[in-house]
Write an enzyme that holds these catalytic residues in place. Structure first.
Site, PDB file in Angstrom:
ATOM      1  N   HIS A  86      14.976  -9.240   4.120  1.00 39.55           N
ATOM      2  CA  HIS A  86      15.306  -7.931   4.699  1.00 39.55           C
ATOM      3  C   HIS A  86      14.280  -6.888   4.248  1.00 39.55           C
ATOM      4  CE1 HIS A  86      17.501  -4.206   5.579  1.00 39.55           C
ATOM      5  NE2 HIS A  86      17.387  -3.867   4.306  1.00 39.55           N
ATOM      6  N   SER A 179      -4.136  -7.287   8.583  1.00 38.54           N
ATOM      7  CA  SER A 179      -3.771  -6.494   9.756  1.00 38.54           C
ATOM      8  C   SER A 179      -3.720  -5.003   9.416  1.00 38.54           C
ATOM      9  CB  SER A 179      -2.424  -6.974  10.289  1.00 38.54           C
ATOM     10  OG  SER A 179      -1.868  -6.024  11.142  1.00 38.54           O
ATOM     11  N   SER A 180      -3.038  -4.671   8.310  1.00 36.68           N
ATOM     12  CA  SER A 180      -2.911  -3.253   7.941  1.00 36.68           C
ATOM     13  C   SER A 180      -4.266  -2.644   7.622  1.00 36.68           C
ATOM     14  CB  SER A 180      -2.040  -3.077   6.702  1.00 36.68           C
ATOM     15  OG  SER A 180      -0.781  -3.574   6.917  1.00 36.68           O
ATOM     16  N   HIS A 263       3.657   1.778  -5.518  1.00 39.30           N
ATOM     17  CA  HIS A 263       4.006   3.188  -5.390  1.00 39.30           C
ATOM     18  C   HIS A 263       3.234   3.892  -4.270  1.00 39.30           C
ATOM     19  CE1 HIS A 263       6.792   6.203  -6.279  1.00 39.30           C
ATOM     20  NE2 HIS A 263       5.842   7.064  -6.025  1.00 39.30           N
ATOM     21  N   GLU A 265       2.327   2.491  -1.743  1.00 38.43           N
ATOM     22  CA  GLU A 265       2.961   1.917  -0.555  1.00 38.43           C
ATOM     23  C   GLU A 265       4.144   2.762  -0.077  1.00 38.43           C
ATOM     24  OE1 GLU A 265       2.410  -0.482   1.514  1.00 38.43           O
ATOM     25  OE2 GLU A 265       4.374  -0.769   2.442  1.00 38.43           O
ATOM     26  N   HIS A 312       6.818   4.338 -13.491  1.00 40.16           N
ATOM     27  CA  HIS A 312       8.199   4.828 -13.492  1.00 40.16           C
ATOM     28  C   HIS A 312       9.154   3.798 -12.890  1.00 40.16           C
ATOM     29  CE1 HIS A 312       7.398   6.951  -9.380  1.00 40.16           C
ATOM     30  NE2 HIS A 312       7.861   5.751  -9.188  1.00 40.16           N
ATOM     31  N   HIS A 313       8.602   2.751 -12.267  1.00 42.11           N
ATOM     32  CA  HIS A 313       9.449   1.646 -11.805  1.00 42.11           C
ATOM     33  C   HIS A 313       9.779   0.693 -12.954  1.00 42.11           C
ATOM     34  CE1 HIS A 313       8.889   2.486  -7.476  1.00 42.11           C
ATOM     35  NE2 HIS A 313       7.726   2.946  -7.865  1.00 42.11           N
ATOM     36  N   LYS A 341       6.172  21.068   1.250  1.00 39.76           N
ATOM     37  CA  LYS A 341       6.340  20.620   2.632  1.00 39.76           C
ATOM     38  C   LYS A 341       7.707  21.018   3.172  1.00 39.76           C
ATOM     39  CE  LYS A 341       3.908  17.411   4.047  1.00 39.76           C
ATOM     40  NZ  LYS A 341       2.595  16.997   4.306  1.00 39.76           N
TER      41      LYS A 341
END
Lengths: 539, 179
Positions: A86, A179-180, A263, A265, A312-313, A341
């Site tokens: 998922h 691809s990306s 991150h 990402e 921080h993860h 923003k």
């Protein structure tokens, strides 16, 4: 089709030399060989929609299993496969390709370019994706099943304790990465080299700006992901010990390298949504965007900060206090440009002549709900508090608020905003509003209570839970099923537009919409801006 | 059209260089991580070579040292420290034995990987001699004592009063006898 031809006659002045190209091949070969940015954009968007429902149906399996405590429908190993695939499908198959698809459709039209700079590479970067996801999803039907180590595939779960689906997973990620990277290169070259004369940097629409920055993030971190999956592959099959302490490696290093990719990402998955919202809010507030320059600077600052916050993860892996403080403060610092923003969007709406069509509704929901996700992110950034929140449903609530009500709502808002330009007909406003309200209510039923069960200590990625979480989880699952069903309405709206059912759209579509893409007829002709347009003013 | 395509080449080449460089940067993080950890002692790794003996003893305070021994599933050996804790003055040299017994009917080679907690104290943990510096072969059903000779550097910051030395025993890769 006949409508499309009459359109191309009306807009003959925009593509006089290439009329012959309008006689495109039909059926399979049209889509397989296409180098047209609009065709490829459409392919990306449809593929991502398919992946959204693939990943979504896995989420439905997860929610069905969690509807009651105990094990009902699936065994724990299959549950782990569901959470893993998922995540991978939603991140790499749904959100990222949608943004590339939107960039393909909109960036050339927004900057007055005839097409993407590298059309053949564009075709290739799209067609790698179905290959990658066929490989990844095929593992579900193999003996031992799909990868089950979580989308973050921490070592040693993905090395020592995984089955041979790891090899398929690694090659699929390699293809997605290629691809990306090609997609990102194409977007950068297009924006750098193909801007219409007079389209200076500070006149670029914000969607284009956010995409340049996203594309640079992609080029910087997707190769790191390719590297780390390669290390997983060689650790598992070729006897290296990058993450194996017995051979002198370190499993914690996996987390450092992964999150060095991971991150940035997450900003890859949100910055283009910021761009979409920055296009929609001024159109429906009928005011120019407040603080254009500060928006550009804020986006760039977020991108820069995303490279120095990764640990921080990993607060609970055992870090010295100095490192924990560093990562805590840099993480909190991201709230500043993000706050700029949000402030600018609100200031754009302030005293605007606002109307509330579906794109605007989704945009406002984005601003409110993404902010909730940002605030729970701030809570998670506090190191001592993170020890309590780590690996609970609070984290699940946080990243679904930023990815579903953030990235996905941004995407849906963008689709409603631009679909009249793509198809030439207005979507059904009644169905759109219905889709919005159903989604808004169900998505909050789905994710908001997760904060509470998470704070109460319910761990994530486990198919069973303690009895006291039963009522909340039943409620969450109902929200989940309703949210899944609501998206069928979205598909209905989109396919009505594709079948050209609806009012015919004008070129400008929205009263307050400004920019080059609104100067070409609706639907946008197959070729636009063969001769560069004249840039007057504004962003 | 052809000219236009050629004009994209320089930029495209630069972007390609960035992505290739970033691919190798991912791999460069591996040695960088080791260097960074060695400089800061963040991950509790101790030096893999013998330290010089201590020159002075700080009698003003005592440090508690705890020993943990555990083994990987790959190696069917008993592995335990002869004492679980000792107290000593910084600078005093001590020897602690770890006992191993091969429970299998095969000769094999073990390798112990040390780790010190809290990680920032690792650099003050000086090993003069350690069984972890070398691979440890053991015959079928064989057993032996393996010594570690160490002292705590008197420069250890005052906030540390307890240090844990943990060993994890692995089967040595590729050196297995009779497999």
């Amino acid at each position: 089709m006949s409508q499309e031809h009459s359109q191309s006659i009306e807009s003959a002045n925009t593509h006089h030399a290439d009329d012959a190209h309008d006689h495109k091949p039909q059926g399979f070969s049209r889509w397989f060989y296409t180098t047209n940015h609009k065709d490829i954009g459409t392919l990306y968007l449809l593929f991502a929609l398919l992946m959204l429902f693939t990943g979504g149906s896995m989420a439905m399996v997860i929610r069905a299993e969690l509807f009651q405590p105990g094990l009902q429908f699936v065994d724990p190993h299959f549950f782990n496969q569901m959470t893993t695939v998922h995540g991978l499908v939603m991140v790499f198959g749904a959100i990222m390709p949608t943004f590339v698809g939107l960039a393909n459709w909109m960036v050339p039209m927004m900057i007055g370019a005839p097409d993407m700079a590298l059309p053949r590479m564009n075709n290739w970067s799209f067609w790698l994706l179905p290959c990658a996801f066929t490989i990844l999803l095929s593992t579900l039907f193999m003996e031992g099943g799909a990868p089950a180590a979580g989308w973050t595939f921490y070592a040693p779960l993905s090395t020592t304790y995984s089955n041979d689906s790891t090899a398929f997973f690694v090659f699929a990620v390699h293809l997605m990465g290629i691809s990306s990277i090609m997609g990102a290169m194409n977007i950068i070259v297009t924006i750098f080299n193909l801007r219409a004369p007079g389209m200076t940097w500070m006149k670029l629409p914000l969607f284009v700006w956010t995409w340049i920055i996203t594309a640079f993030l992609l080029i910087a971190v997707m190769p790191v992901l390719a590297g780390v999956v390669t290390m997983v592959l060689t650790d598992k099959y070729f006897g290296t010990s990058f993450f194996n302490a017995a051979g002198g490696g370190d499993p914690v290093m996996f987390q450092h390298i992964f999150w060095f990719f991971g991150h940035p990402e997450v900003y890859i998955m949100i910055l283009p949504a910021f761009g979409i919202i920055s296009s929609i809010v001024p159109a429906f507030a009928r005011k120019p965007l407040f603080g254009y320059e500060s928006m550009v600077i804020a986006t760039a600052s977020i991108a820069f900060l995303s490279f120095i916050v990764w640990a921080h993860h990993m607060f609970t892996t055992g870090m010295p206090v100095a490192a924990e403080l560093f990562f805590m403060y840099t993480t909190m610092l991201i709230a500043v440009p993000t706050g700029v923003k949000v402030f600018n969007w609100v200031a754009t709406m302030w005293r605007g002549a606002m109307t509330f069509e579906t794109p605007m509704m989704f945009a406002i929901a984005f601003i409110v709900l993404f902010t909730i996700g940002g605030l729970s992110g701030l809570m998670l950034a506090i190191t001592p508090a993170d020890f309590q929140y780590q690996d609970t449903y609070f984290v699940v609530a946080h990243f679904h608020y930023v990815l579903v009500t953030g990235a996905l709502f941004g995407i849906i808002a963008g689709v409603y905003f631009w679909i009249p330009k793509w198809t030439g007909v207005m979507y059904s406003e009644r169905l759109g509003q219905c889709h919005f309200w159903c989604s808004l209510i169900s998505v909050n039923m789905l994710f908001f209570p997760m904060h509470f069960v998470g704070l109460a200590g319910m761990p994530r990625r486990i198919p069973d839970y303690a009895l006291q979480f039963a009522d909340m989880n039943a409620f969450i699952s109902i929200g989940g099923f309703l949210f899944g069903l609501s998206q069928l309405l979205f598909v209905w709206v989109v396919f009505r537009c594709i079948r050209r059912k609806g009012e015919k759209a004008t070129a400008q579509v929205w009263e307050g919409a400004e920019g080059l893409e609104w100067q070409v007829p609706s639907p946008a002709p197959y070729h636009t801006f063969q001769t560069p347009p004249e840039i007057k003013s504004g962003h | 059209m052809e000219n236009q395509r050629n004009s994209h080449q320089p930029l495209l080449r630069k972007l390609l260089m960035i992505s290739i460089a970033m691919f190798f940067f991912g791999f460069a993080l591996v040695p960088l991580y080791d260097v960074f950890c060695r400089m800061t002692g963040l991950n509790g790794k101790t030096a893999n070579t013998a330290a010089a003996p201590s020159t002075r003893i700080d009698t003003s305070r005592r440090i508690k040292v705890e020993f943990i021994a555990n083994r990987d599933d790959s190696i069917p050996w008993n592995f335990a420290a002869e004492v679980s804790t000792i107290e000593l003055n910084p600078g005093a040299i001590k020897v602690v034995n770890f006992h191993v017994k091969n429970l299998s009917a095969q000769a094999m080679i073990g390798r112990a990987v040390p780790s010190v907690s809290p990680g920032a104290a690792a650099r003050y943990f000086k090993k003069i001699e350690c069984f972890c510096f070398a691979e440890q072969p053991l015959d079928a059903h064989g057993e032996k004592n393996m010594p570690v000779q160490f002292y705590i550097d008197p420069q250890l910051p005052a906030e540390y009063s307890t240090i844990t030395l943990s060993y994890r025993l692995y089967k040595s890769q590729g050196q297995t006898v009779n497999r």
